[in-house]
Write an enzyme that holds these catalytic residues in place. Sequence first.
Site: not given
Length: 317
Positions: A245, A263
Amino acid sequence: MTTGLRGRRGRLARAWSAAAVCALALAGCSAQARADGGGGSAGAGDRPTATGTAGATGKARPKPSATPPKSLAGARINIADGQTVGVGMPISVTFERPIPVAERADVERQLKVTADVEGSWGWVKDRNLLDGQRVDFRPRAYWKPGTAVTVRAGAGITRHFTVGRSFVATVDVRTHFMTLETAGSSRRVPITAGAPGMDTWNGTMVVSDKASKIFMDSKTVGYGDQYHDYYYYAVHLTTSGTYVHMNPKANTYGGRQNVTHGCVGLATGGPAKRFFDEVIPGDVVKVVNSRDTVAVGNGYGDWNLDWDQWRATSALA
């Protein structure tokens, strides 16, 4: 011609009889997570420190069925009819109740996959389900682009889908770059991955869905008050909450240092949006040079078993 899948090595056929069809629940680990746009619901957080278990909400844990589900009533398939998926997407089937070990071969025989590919079904312990509630079909190697597939579960469930172009992203946490390979072209994108102690999962993951905006709360994954905000262009990789992201920290640390909570972060603006716009469910994201390998049932981790290991998970092996 349709034949029964018995897991015999080297067998190329147009169809297999196999285990039951189940929908993979890929909501993340946060009960407070909210996602907007881009392909479905998703959860919050990066890499959790605790493993979620079925029944944690206080609901009664389902008991095994008294008899094999002859009609596969309640079975669900993770791929929609007419959908186009990436080359890594397994066919995943979930059940309302666990299938006892003694009944799994019978269930597998009720499934048929029609495609020009060698593959096998395998029983997967899903992170959020009980043992016996999920069975996946995976080719020996990634699907060939353009492959047309038909799945039949018992007498009442049929799905037709197509495999799209090949898209494979390799994230190297040591060099801090992601290499994207698609349609004969390749490009490198700077990234920042999990900081030491919060390492990004190693191994092969498959995109389950994506959302243009998602709320992430670090409390849901055991990281206290470290983040509590919306993140954008979120591509969902694992049930435990791993995403690729947009992350403003990648503007400074991308290509240089790993600083996230697990992430994969992309710089604001162009890099994150371009990746988001390109990927579809079933595309492959492979992380190398990290630590622990993602579990098979944490999202679509089927590719982290070699072919012999995968075939051994079939009740017909």
